[in-house]
Design a protein around this motif. Structure first.
Motif, PDB file in Angstrom:
ATOM      1  N   ARG A  96       0.742  -1.225  -0.172  1.00  0.00           N
ATOM      2  CA  ARG A  96       0.005   0.061   0.033  1.00  0.00           C
ATOM      3  C   ARG A  96       0.846   1.244   0.028  1.00  0.00           C
ATOM      4  N   ARG A  97       0.266   2.450  -0.184  1.00  0.00           N
ATOM      5  CA  ARG A  97       0.935   3.754  -0.353  1.00  0.00           C
ATOM      6  C   ARG A  97       0.979   4.390   1.146  1.00  0.00           C
ATOM      7  N   PHE A  98       2.130   4.831   1.292  1.00  0.00           N
ATOM      8  CA  PHE A  98       2.258   5.686   2.473  1.00  0.00           C
ATOM      9  C   PHE A  98       1.196   6.733   2.660  1.00  0.00           C
ATOM     10  N   LYS A  99       1.124   7.009   3.810  1.00  0.00           N
ATOM     11  CA  LYS A  99       0.040   8.167   4.004  1.00  0.00           C
ATOM     12  C   LYS A  99       0.589   9.477   5.018  1.00  0.00           C
ATOM     13  N   ALA A 100       0.825   8.810   5.945  1.00  0.00           N
ATOM     14  CA  ALA A 100       1.451   9.846   6.886  1.00  0.00           C
ATOM     15  C   ALA A 100       2.123   8.999   8.092  1.00  0.00           C
ATOM     16  N   CYS A 101       2.782   9.659   9.030  1.00  0.00           N
ATOM     17  CA  CYS A 101       3.465   9.061  10.051  1.00  0.00           C
ATOM     18  C   CYS A 101       3.759   9.972  11.213  1.00  0.00           C
ATOM     19  N   TYR A 102       4.130   9.333  12.577  1.00  0.00           N
ATOM     20  CA  TYR A 102       4.604  10.208  13.592  1.00  0.00           C
ATOM     21  C   TYR A 102       5.857   9.975  13.624  1.00  0.00           C
ATOM     22  N   PRO A 103       6.798  11.028  13.576  1.00  0.00           N
ATOM     23  CA  PRO A 103       8.078  10.607  13.451  1.00  0.00           C
ATOM     24  C   PRO A 103       8.920  10.526  14.875  1.00  0.00           C
ATOM     25  N   LYS A 160       4.330  16.286  15.736  1.00  0.00           N
ATOM     26  CA  LYS A 160       3.497  16.445  14.483  1.00  0.00           C
ATOM     27  C   LYS A 160       3.752  15.479  13.409  1.00  0.00           C
ATOM     28  N   PRO A 161       2.688  15.024  12.930  1.00  0.00           N
ATOM     29  CA  PRO A 161       2.662  13.898  12.005  1.00  0.00           C
ATOM     30  C   PRO A 161       3.225  14.503  10.389  1.00  0.00           C
ATOM     31  N   LEU A 162       3.843  13.599   9.762  1.00  0.00           N
ATOM     32  CA  LEU A 162       4.615  14.002   8.623  1.00  0.00           C
ATOM     33  C   LEU A 162       3.649  13.314   7.611  1.00  0.00           C
ATOM     34  N   VAL A 163       3.711  13.832   6.288  1.00  0.00           N
ATOM     35  CA  VAL A 163       3.004  13.212   5.203  1.00  0.00           C
ATOM     36  C   VAL A 163       3.958  12.875   4.169  1.00  0.00           C
ATOM     37  N   ALA A 164       3.151  12.473   2.762  1.00  0.00           N
ATOM     38  CA  ALA A 164       4.374  11.902   1.828  1.00  0.00           C
ATOM     39  C   ALA A 164       5.318  12.691   1.372  1.00  0.00           C
ATOM     40  N   GLU A 165       5.265  14.252   1.342  1.00  0.00           N
ATOM     41  CA  GLU A 165       6.085  15.319   0.914  1.00  0.00           C
ATOM     42  C   GLU A 165       7.201  15.177   1.726  1.00  0.00           C
ATOM     43  N   HIS A 166       7.293  14.426   2.942  1.00  0.00           N
ATOM     44  CA  HIS A 166       8.296  14.509   4.100  1.00  0.00           C
ATOM     45  C   HIS A 166       8.900  13.083   3.820  1.00  0.00           C
ATOM     46  N   LEU A 167       8.841  12.504   2.936  1.00  0.00           N
ATOM     47  CA  LEU A 167       9.624  10.911   3.010  1.00  0.00           C
ATOM     48  C   LEU A 167      11.079  11.266   2.916  1.00  0.00           C
ATOM     49  N   ASP A 168      11.453  12.245   2.175  1.00  0.00           N
ATOM     50  CA  ASP A 168      12.936  12.322   2.150  1.00  0.00           C
ATOM     51  C   ASP A 168      13.655  13.339   3.470  1.00  0.00           C
ATOM     52  N   MET A 204       1.529   5.012   8.737  1.00  0.00           N
ATOM     53  CA  MET A 204       0.135   4.742   8.508  1.00  0.00           C
ATOM     54  C   MET A 204      -0.011   4.661   6.898  1.00  0.00           C
ATOM     55  N   ASP A 205      -0.471   3.777   6.569  1.00  0.00           N
ATOM     56  CA  ASP A 205      -0.829   3.613   5.011  1.00  0.00           C
ATOM     57  C   ASP A 205      -2.206   4.257   4.588  1.00  0.00           C
ATOM     58  N   GLU A 206      -2.408   4.441   3.274  1.00  0.00           N
ATOM     59  CA  GLU A 206      -3.448   5.002   2.711  1.00  0.00           C
ATOM     60  C   GLU A 206      -5.002   4.762   3.209  1.00  0.00           C
ATOM     61  N   THR A 207      -5.014   3.517   3.872  1.00  0.00           N
ATOM     62  CA  THR A 207      -6.225   3.057   4.410  1.00  0.00           C
ATOM     63  C   THR A 207      -6.618   3.846   5.662  1.00  0.00           C
ATOM     64  N   THR A 208      -5.770   4.295   6.277  1.00  0.00           N
ATOM     65  CA  THR A 208      -5.982   4.836   7.632  1.00  0.00           C
ATOM     66  C   THR A 208      -6.903   5.957   7.966  1.00  0.00           C
ATOM     67  N   ASP A 209      -7.836   5.942   8.624  1.00  0.00           N
ATOM     68  CA  ASP A 209      -8.573   7.093   9.064  1.00  0.00           C
ATOM     69  C   ASP A 209      -7.973   8.088   9.776  1.00  0.00           C
ATOM     70  N   MET A 210      -7.761   9.172   9.309  1.00  0.00           N
ATOM     71  CA  MET A 210      -6.673   9.849  10.359  1.00  0.00           C
ATOM     72  C   MET A 210      -7.608  10.536  11.343  1.00  0.00           C
ATOM     73  N   VAL A 211      -8.992  10.888  11.148  1.00  0.00           N
ATOM     74  CA  VAL A 211      -9.739  11.476  12.066  1.00  0.00           C
ATOM     75  C   VAL A 211      -9.741  10.632  13.480  1.00  0.00           C
ATOM     76  N   ARG A 212      -9.945   9.304  13.291  1.00  0.00           N
ATOM     77  CA  ARG A 212      -9.863   8.191  14.272  1.00  0.00           C
ATOM     78  C   ARG A 212      -8.628   8.234  14.984  1.00  0.00           C
ATOM     79  N   VAL A 213      -7.232   8.271  14.311  1.00  0.00           N
ATOM     80  CA  VAL A 213      -6.129   8.194  14.931  1.00  0.00           C
ATOM     81  C   VAL A 213      -6.096   9.389  15.617  1.00  0.00           C
ATOM     82  N   ILE A 214      -6.015  10.598  15.285  1.00  0.00           N
ATOM     83  CA  ILE A 214      -5.957  11.805  16.167  1.00  0.00           C
ATOM     84  C   ILE A 214      -6.951  11.741  17.296  1.00  0.00           C
ATOM     85  N   ALA A 215      -8.132  11.329  17.065  1.00  0.00           N
ATOM     86  CA  ALA A 215      -9.054  11.200  18.290  1.00  0.00           C
ATOM     87  C   ALA A 215      -8.431  10.210  19.385  1.00  0.00           C
TER      88      ALA A 215
END
Lengths: 429, 165
Positions: free
Chosen positions: A270-277, A283-291, A314-325
């Motif tokens: 699957r595709r990368f969506k976001a991550c807590y570094p 603050k979570p990072l997104v695909a533009e921060h992969l490098d 977290m991959d593309e299937t992740t519901d970010m609202v739920r994660v943040i909650a």
């Protein structure tokens, strides 16, 4: 790929036994330090290694040691082994896999700073780690690495294993000291109580993280130049949607993309969506921060932080609202209640997220979240309450459409997703 | 009328000597008492208070702060299921639903027969093996509903771990 340093022996069978540890070079640094180096030389080595604390704040370790007044007759070392930030498990891995490494690092630190009494504050949930450390401490006493006259050098040092009772806030350094003194784990106001000057029992205290102390024997044994050539080695806890979650040892400053590759890549292709570094407080990072490089400076530049280097992918299937909650719910549950922005803010924020998730959200809730996030920034007594805004800010910046989708759907008569956040009664009613 | 055994009282006296001040032994002492009784009724807290020379109020204030000091009765086995982010991403919601279904209770409750208490844990620092839970003193990783059944079947019927230590 560089050879593992900090993790070199964690998978060795019986590494927690002192005989195996010594066969693998263990306690050699301590022998050499007591024979060949003055305490001042050990401090200089740690300074030259540029070692920074691995607990979250990233403060230079040697400088921290120097804050302790040399002339103080009584001073303490306290090890913060209260690892509990969601996503972090590197200290547990070291404690369970190589407990003597921590003990040797503690004795070296005590020697360097002139400390005779050390405490390990271990979170209660580490039952296996507690068994390993109890045995390792007993073995270290038997072999003369702890006690009144260590290896005939005249240097004396004792270690007490102190176990917590379930409180994430106890990982905050001043709250940890309160807890060790038999109080509720509530943070002290800083200043004046910087632990180095006024710490445990109001005496000067060095407070270091487990991983930080595990670096010390390597720096003393192999030298600071060797240490720097290794990267320096940094442990990243990688979890979430990767193929091989686990502790990855890599040179400090590896990019996020490289780290995910080392953890086996994204799961199920699957595709990368976001991550807590840096754990759930970063603050979570997104695909533009992969490098982006995963070090203190590079992450600060993109508004995030390395923290405890806990990378939750977290991959593309992740519901970010739920994660943040869920993240906000964590801080609500663990808030000690001492200061208002944290005590009230975490409850209010989770109430809003709860109603958004349950189909009762309003568009103006997003402005309210933004406002609460602003008012919880720079106003809390300790980092716990300040851990909520990074998630909210990223949510509203990168994933606003997901929040809006929940709110828009709320007006439609459809079944809502499974609830994850427990309802909390409104304050005062 | 003492609730604690002579051994527990002696252990608590010994705990005091590990620290420069006796009060540092408060949490370890409460947990020692809890090991013996399963939870901490007010009478036990009063006994710990007397042993440490503290007021009952002081002891109760500290005891109520920590999530693993039980000031209300719990089941013979305490399950701590992690549902934090890494475990959530690995399916802890399904594990929670399975546990609640199997035990017939909601999280935070104890089964009517007193065997199990189910609690939600806020991160057990074992995210690489998510989802995970601790039952009594053992950690169980990479849970699936089937694995949860196997674990509980093996535990059920055995005596509880003598202590949460």
């Amino acid at each position: 790929m560089s050879e593992r340093v900090l993790l070199r022996h964690v998978d060795v069978a019986d590494q927690d036994d002192i005989a195996t540890y010594m066969r693998n070079g263990g306690y050699e640094a301590l022998r050499r330090a007591l024979r060949e180096h003055t305490p001042e030389q050990i401090v200089q080595m740690v300074e030259r290694s540029q070692l920074r604390g691995r607990g979250g704040a990233g403060f230079p370790t040697g400088r921290k040691w120097r804050f302790v007044p040399a002339e103080a007759p009584v001073k303490y070392l306290v090890v913060n082994a209260d690892e509990g930030e969601p996503g972090t498990f590197k200290d547990r891995t070291l404690i369970e896999g190589d407990p003597h490494l921590l003990i040797e690092g503690m004795i070296l630190t005590c020697y360097a700073v002139g400390i005779r009494q050390a405490f390990i504050y271990l979170r209660r949930e580490f039952y296996l780690g507690a068994r390993k450390l109890e045995r390792a401490i007993a073995q270290a006493y038997e072999r003369g690495f702890l006690g009144q006259d260590i290896l005939g050098s005249g240097f004396a040092c004792d270690i007490v294993l102190h176990r917590g009772a379930g409180a994430y806030i106890a990982g905050e350094e001043t709250a940890l000291l309160e807890s060790l003194e038999g109080q509720r784990a509530m943070p002290r106001l800083k200043p004046p109580y910087f632990p180095a000057v006024m710490g445990l029992y109001n005496k000067p205290t060095v407070l270091n993280n487990v991983e930080t102390l595990c670096c010390v024997p390597w720096i003393v044994r192999e030298g600071p130049d060797w240490w720097l050539q290794q990267g320096p080695p940094q442990l990243y806890s990688v979890s979430g949607h990767v193929n091989r979650p686990g502790v990855v040892e890599a040179p400090l400053g590896i990019t996020l993309r490289e780290l995910i590759e080392r953890a086996g890549g994204m799961r199920d292709g699957r595709r990368f969506k976001a991550c807590y570094p840096g754990g759930s407080s970063s603050k979570p990072l997104v695909a533009e921060h992969l490098d982006v490089r995963l070090d203190h400076e590079s992450l600060a530049k993109v508004g995030s932080m390395l923290g405890s280097a806990a990378v939750i992918v977290m991959d593309e299937t992740t519901d970010m609202v739920r994660v943040i909650a869920r993240v906000c719910e964590f801080y609500r549950e663990e808030s000690c209640g001492k200061c208002t922005p944290c005590r009230e803010g975490t409850v209010w924020v989770t109430q809003i997220l709860d109603r958004i998730l349950h189909g009762r959200g309003r568009m103006e809730d997003l402005d309210l979240l933004r406002s609460l996030s602003k008012h919880m920034t720079g106003t809390c007594l300790c980092p716990l309450g300040e851990s909520v805004p990074p998630s909210l800010n990223a949510g509203l910046e990168y994933f606003r459409e997901e929040f809006e989708a929940y709110i828009r759907r709320a007006r439609e008569p459809v079944e809502m997703p499974v609830r994850i956040v427990e309802s909390v009664p409104a304050p005062g009613g | 009328m003492a609730m604690l055994s002579a051994q527990a009282r002696a252990d608590i006296e010994a705990l005091k000597t590990r620290y420069p001040i006796a009060r540092s032994a408060l949490v370890p002492a409460l947990l020692r008492a809890q090991d013996e009784l399963g939870w901490l009724p007010p009478e036990a807290m009063a006994e710990v208070a007397a042993l440490l020379g503290l007021s009952v109020e002081t002891v109760a204030e500290v005891a109520s702060f920590y999530s693993l000091i039980f000031t209300e009765p719990v089941g013979r086995h305490v399950i701590q299921l992690c549902t934090n982010v890494s475990c959530m991403l690995a399916g802890s919601d399904a594990i929670r639903a399975h546990l609640e279904g199997r035990l017939g209770i909601r999280s935070g409750q104890t089964t009517a027969d007193g065997r199990f208490t189910l609690r939600i844990a806020e991160c057990l620092a074992a995210c690489e093996e998510a989802p995970c839970m601790i039952v009594d003193r053992e950690r169980y990783a990479r849970l699936t509903p089937q694995r949860v059944d196997e674990i509980l079947n093996a535990i059920d019927g055995q005596p509880a771990h003598a202590a949460d230590r």
